[in-house]
Write a protein that holds these residues in place. Structure first.
Motif, PDB file in Angstrom:
ATOM      1  N   GLN A  12       0.938  -1.173  -0.082  1.00  0.00           N
ATOM      2  CA  GLN A  12      -0.094  -0.018  -0.140  1.00  0.00           C
ATOM      3  C   GLN A  12       0.703   1.307  -0.040  1.00  0.00           C
ATOM      4  OE1 GLN A  12      -2.341  -1.053   3.468  1.00  0.00           O
ATOM      5  NE2 GLN A  12      -4.022  -0.691   2.337  1.00  0.00           N
ATOM      6  N   GLU A  13       1.846   1.162   0.676  1.00  0.00           N
ATOM      7  CA  GLU A  13       2.756   2.498   1.173  1.00  0.00           C
ATOM      8  C   GLU A  13       3.367   2.802  -0.496  1.00  0.00           C
ATOM      9  OE1 GLU A  13       5.490   5.029   4.166  1.00  0.00           O
ATOM     10  OE2 GLU A  13       5.538   2.850   4.336  1.00  0.00           O
ATOM     11  N   LEU A  14       4.022   1.785  -1.098  1.00  0.00           N
ATOM     12  CA  LEU A  14       4.677   2.009  -2.214  1.00  0.00           C
ATOM     13  C   LEU A  14       3.476   2.299  -3.268  1.00  0.00           C
ATOM     14  CD1 LEU A  14       6.862  -1.345  -2.313  1.00  0.00           C
ATOM     15  CD2 LEU A  14       7.562   1.210  -1.719  1.00  0.00           C
ATOM     16  N   PHE A  15       2.516   1.568  -3.399  1.00  0.00           N
ATOM     17  CA  PHE A  15       1.331   1.992  -4.432  1.00  0.00           C
ATOM     18  C   PHE A  15       1.094   3.392  -4.168  1.00  0.00           C
ATOM     19  CE2 PHE A  15      -2.924   2.435  -6.251  1.00  0.00           C
ATOM     20  CZ  PHE A  15      -2.700   1.843  -7.253  1.00  0.00           C
ATOM     21  N   GLN A  16       1.211   3.769  -3.219  1.00  0.00           N
ATOM     22  CA  GLN A  16       0.631   5.330  -2.999  1.00  0.00           C
ATOM     23  C   GLN A  16       1.658   6.296  -2.967  1.00  0.00           C
ATOM     24  OE1 GLN A  16      -1.269   5.462   1.023  1.00  0.00           O
ATOM     25  NE2 GLN A  16      -2.183   3.448   0.437  1.00  0.00           N
ATOM     26  N   THR A  17       3.084   5.800  -3.334  1.00  0.00           N
ATOM     27  CA  THR A  17       4.271   6.681  -3.692  1.00  0.00           C
ATOM     28  C   THR A  17       4.096   7.069  -4.900  1.00  0.00           C
ATOM     29  OG1 THR A  17       5.228   5.746  -1.639  1.00  0.00           O
ATOM     30  CG2 THR A  17       6.720   6.971  -3.412  1.00  0.00           C
ATOM     31  N   PRO A  18       4.359   8.249  -5.465  1.00  0.00           N
ATOM     32  CA  PRO A  18       4.401   8.494  -7.024  1.00  0.00           C
ATOM     33  C   PRO A  18       5.670   7.864  -7.452  1.00  0.00           C
ATOM     34  CG  PRO A  18       3.982  10.780  -5.718  1.00  0.00           C
ATOM     35  CD  PRO A  18       4.151   9.451  -4.697  1.00  0.00           C
ATOM     36  N   GLY A  19       5.353   7.316  -8.697  1.00  0.00           N
ATOM     37  CA  GLY A  19       6.572   6.486  -9.333  1.00  0.00           C
ATOM     38  C   GLY A  19       5.645   5.221  -9.511  1.00  0.00           C
ATOM     39  N   PHE A  20       5.167   4.634  -8.344  1.00  0.00           N
ATOM     40  CA  PHE A  20       4.765   3.212  -8.372  1.00  0.00           C
ATOM     41  C   PHE A  20       3.393   2.890  -8.912  1.00  0.00           C
ATOM     42  CE2 PHE A  20       8.222   3.696  -5.497  1.00  0.00           C
ATOM     43  CZ  PHE A  20       8.794   2.432  -5.557  1.00  0.00           C
ATOM     44  N   GLY A  21       2.310   3.444  -8.145  1.00  0.00           N
ATOM     45  CA  GLY A  21       0.895   3.184  -8.475  1.00  0.00           C
ATOM     46  C   GLY A  21       0.706   3.853  -9.713  1.00  0.00           C
ATOM     47  N   ASP A  22       1.255   4.984  -9.843  1.00  0.00           N
ATOM     48  CA  ASP A  22       0.585   5.824 -11.001  1.00  0.00           C
ATOM     49  C   ASP A  22       1.527   5.362 -12.525  1.00  0.00           C
ATOM     50  OD1 ASP A  22       3.481   6.638 -10.749  1.00  0.00           O
ATOM     51  OD2 ASP A  22       2.735   8.798 -10.254  1.00  0.00           O
ATOM     52  N   THR A  23       2.116   4.338 -12.190  1.00  0.00           N
ATOM     53  CA  THR A  23       2.636   3.562 -13.280  1.00  0.00           C
ATOM     54  C   THR A  23       2.323   2.085 -13.545  1.00  0.00           C
ATOM     55  OG1 THR A  23       4.567   2.520 -12.100  1.00  0.00           O
ATOM     56  CG2 THR A  23       4.878   4.927 -13.140  1.00  0.00           C
ATOM     57  N   THR A  24       1.075   1.826 -12.759  1.00  0.00           N
ATOM     58  CA  THR A  24       0.677   0.359 -12.775  1.00  0.00           C
ATOM     59  C   THR A  24      -0.644   0.403 -13.426  1.00  0.00           C
ATOM     60  OG1 THR A  24       1.706  -0.101 -10.412  1.00  0.00           O
ATOM     61  CG2 THR A  24      -0.107  -1.382 -10.830  1.00  0.00           C
ATOM     62  N   ASP A  25      -0.945  -0.435 -14.186  1.00  0.00           N
ATOM     63  CA  ASP A  25      -2.311  -0.468 -15.189  1.00  0.00           C
ATOM     64  C   ASP A  25      -2.846  -1.931 -14.941  1.00  0.00           C
ATOM     65  OD1 ASP A  25      -4.266  -0.999 -17.084  1.00  0.00           O
ATOM     66  OD2 ASP A  25      -3.419   0.925 -18.249  1.00  0.00           O
ATOM     67  N   PHE A  26      -3.735  -2.322 -13.974  1.00  0.00           N
ATOM     68  CA  PHE A  26      -3.976  -3.533 -13.758  1.00  0.00           C
ATOM     69  C   PHE A  26      -4.825  -4.006 -15.004  1.00  0.00           C
ATOM     70  CE2 PHE A  26      -3.921  -1.976  -9.318  1.00  0.00           C
ATOM     71  CZ  PHE A  26      -3.078  -3.018  -8.876  1.00  0.00           C
ATOM     72  N   GLN A  27      -5.419  -3.474 -15.841  1.00  0.00           N
ATOM     73  CA  GLN A  27      -6.222  -4.056 -16.896  1.00  0.00           C
ATOM     74  C   GLN A  27      -5.269  -4.425 -17.886  1.00  0.00           C
ATOM     75  OE1 GLN A  27      -9.130  -4.538 -17.104  1.00  0.00           O
ATOM     76  NE2 GLN A  27      -9.190  -5.343 -19.239  1.00  0.00           N
ATOM     77  N   GLU A  28      -3.727  -3.830 -18.316  1.00  0.00           N
ATOM     78  CA  GLU A  28      -3.135  -4.399 -19.154  1.00  0.00           C
ATOM     79  C   GLU A  28      -2.297  -5.524 -18.568  1.00  0.00           C
ATOM     80  OE1 GLU A  28      -0.599  -1.479 -21.283  1.00  0.00           O
ATOM     81  OE2 GLU A  28      -2.294  -0.067 -21.316  1.00  0.00           O
ATOM     82  N   ILE A  29      -2.107  -5.321 -17.273  1.00  0.00           N
ATOM     83  CA  ILE A  29      -1.399  -6.686 -16.594  1.00  0.00           C
ATOM     84  C   ILE A  29      -2.240  -7.938 -16.748  1.00  0.00           C
ATOM     85  CG2 ILE A  29      -0.986  -7.672 -14.273  1.00  0.00           C
ATOM     86  CD1 ILE A  29       0.083  -4.699 -13.526  1.00  0.00           C
ATOM     87  N   LYS A  30      -3.419  -7.764 -16.423  1.00  0.00           N
ATOM     88  CA  LYS A  30      -4.274  -8.928 -16.650  1.00  0.00           C
ATOM     89  C   LYS A  30      -4.456  -9.443 -17.962  1.00  0.00           C
ATOM     90  CE  LYS A  30      -7.859  -7.496 -14.311  1.00  0.00           C
ATOM     91  NZ  LYS A  30      -9.106  -7.395 -13.418  1.00  0.00           N
ATOM     92  N   GLU A  31      -4.673  -8.387 -18.925  1.00  0.00           N
ATOM     93  CA  GLU A  31      -4.955  -8.769 -20.354  1.00  0.00           C
ATOM     94  C   GLU A  31      -3.650  -9.472 -20.874  1.00  0.00           C
ATOM     95  OE1 GLU A  31      -5.751  -5.293 -22.672  1.00  0.00           O
ATOM     96  OE2 GLU A  31      -7.393  -5.065 -21.712  1.00  0.00           O
ATOM     97  N   HIS A  32      -2.443  -9.046 -20.265  1.00  0.00           N
ATOM     98  CA  HIS A  32      -1.356  -9.875 -20.814  1.00  0.00           C
ATOM     99  C   HIS A  32      -1.108 -11.075 -20.651  1.00  0.00           C
ATOM    100  CE1 HIS A  32       2.861 -10.736 -21.781  1.00  0.00           C
ATOM    101  NE2 HIS A  32       3.226 -10.981 -20.309  1.00  0.00           N
TER     102      HIS A  32
END
Length: 359
Positions: free
Chosen positions: A278-298
């Motif tokens: 959670q802490e990493l995801f909320q840190t700029p650079g981590f969560g804002d570069t994460t796209d769950f839709q593209e991850i799952k599609e891949h």
């Protein structure tokens, strides 16, 4: 005798006689270094590799939101503020054996290099290139030739070799006094966690799968215990060790639990690992570069041998990642005093499915 195949991540894989997944770790090990004069041709080294000069605007980081190995390079580039000196091309999440495709761009061509498939950059330099076409890869923009795809050295060289071009108040992700510890963790994480989920997912026998499963969960249990008393993996601030772990952790619940049969429990059920995520995801650079839709599609589309229907699941709900992480009681902070988080994402680099973590 071991057989060799290629998964659709472009990575050559060896199936050992007992069914264990063994990743081919042979890459183009050229490096971009600061002691070669700008505008120089690549300099041959005694080991057969080449050293290329650090030079703003000369190179493009080719990545994909879907790929965990590329994600670590994307995060590092953003944390250090290298966007203005090294551009970024992003391939789409689905492809076939011919490699990553720039089908997110107009006319399905990378706008800076004109490449349709990343494979073209490899063949431009090595016409008979025999190995997997992988991301991350750094490509020379003018020639559209691959420079390196050696994913372990790319983040390190972004920190050390490109230091003169870091943004103001950028973090030191590879501090000298912690380098041996970070290197030790990087090696361990790769073998036990980053590649551990693939050993489960691509196991060719029940025995190989069970061995991989127990080995993976032994490592995750160690991390859960370690993070009960440590806010980050090495030292009191974010380092490359955390950058290396994050892409696997953030893909775990939406992909690896089910698709790769890493199914003992979800990361969300491990309070220390989940709070850390959670802490990493909320840190700029981590969560804002994460796209769950593209991850799952891949994963669910390209791994036809695991998911032949190519049906992409709608779950799980990952919105818990934006809830309070509760790790402030531990010593440390994401960034050292005087260091600031990166600013807003450059125009055009926003994730395409920011709402996907709620599905």
């Amino acid at each position: 005798m071991a057989t060799i195949d290629k998964d659709w991540d472009g990575n050559a894989q060896n199936a050992s006689p007992d069914g264990e997944f063994v990743r081919d770790t042979t890459y183009i090990e050229d490096r971009i270094v600061s002691d070669v004069p700008a505008q120089s041709a690549p300099v041959p080294q005694e080991d057969g590799t080449f050293h290329w000069p650090v030079e703003p605007g000369r190179y493009r980081l080719m990545a994909a939101r879907a790929c965990p190995w590329a994600h670590r390079a994307v995060i590092t580039r953003r944390l250090l503020g290298l966007e203005n000196v090294m551009s970024q091309g992003l391939a789409g999440p689905t492809h076939d054996w011919r490699s990553w495709v720039f089908d997110l761009d107009p006319d399905e061509k990378d706008p800076a290099t004109g490449l349709h498939r990343l494979r073209e950059a490899y063949l431009n330099r090595f016409p008979d290139y025999p190995r997997g076409i992988t991301v991350p890869a750094i490509v020379e923009v003018e020639s559209a030739k691959v420079v390196t795809n050696h994913f372990p050295s790319i983040p390190v060289d972004m920190q050390i070799q490109w230091k003169n071009y870091h943004r103001d108040h950028a973090p030191d992700l590879y501090p000298e006094h912690l380098r041996s510890r970070i290197d030790e963790l990087a090696s361990w994480l790769f073998k036990e966690v980053n590649n551990g989920v693939y050993r489960c997912g691509f196991a060719g026998s029940q025995d190989a799968y069970e061995a991989a499963y127990h080995r993976l969960w032994s490592a995750l249990d160690w991390l859960e215990e370690h993070l009960s008393t440590h806010r980050f993996l090495a030292g009191e601030h974010i380092t490359l060790a955390d950058v290396y772990l994050y892409p696997t952790l953030v893909r775990f619940d939406p992909v690896y639990v089910g698709h790769f049969k890493c199914s003992r429990n979800r990361i969300a059920q491990m309070p220390n690992l989940f709070g850390y995520l959670q802490e990493l995801f909320q840190t700029p650079g981590f969560g804002d570069t994460t796209d769950f839709q593209e991850i799952k599609e891949h994963y669910y589309y390209t791994h036809g041998e695991i998911n032949p229907t190519r049906v992409v699941p709608l779950g799980p709900d990952m919105s818990g990642l934006v809830e309070p992480h509760g790790r402030e009681h531990l010593p440390g902070s994401p960034f050292a005093p005087g260091v600031t988080p990166p600013g807003p994402l450059p125009a055009g680099e926003e994730v395409k499915h920011p709402e996907a973590f709620q599905k």
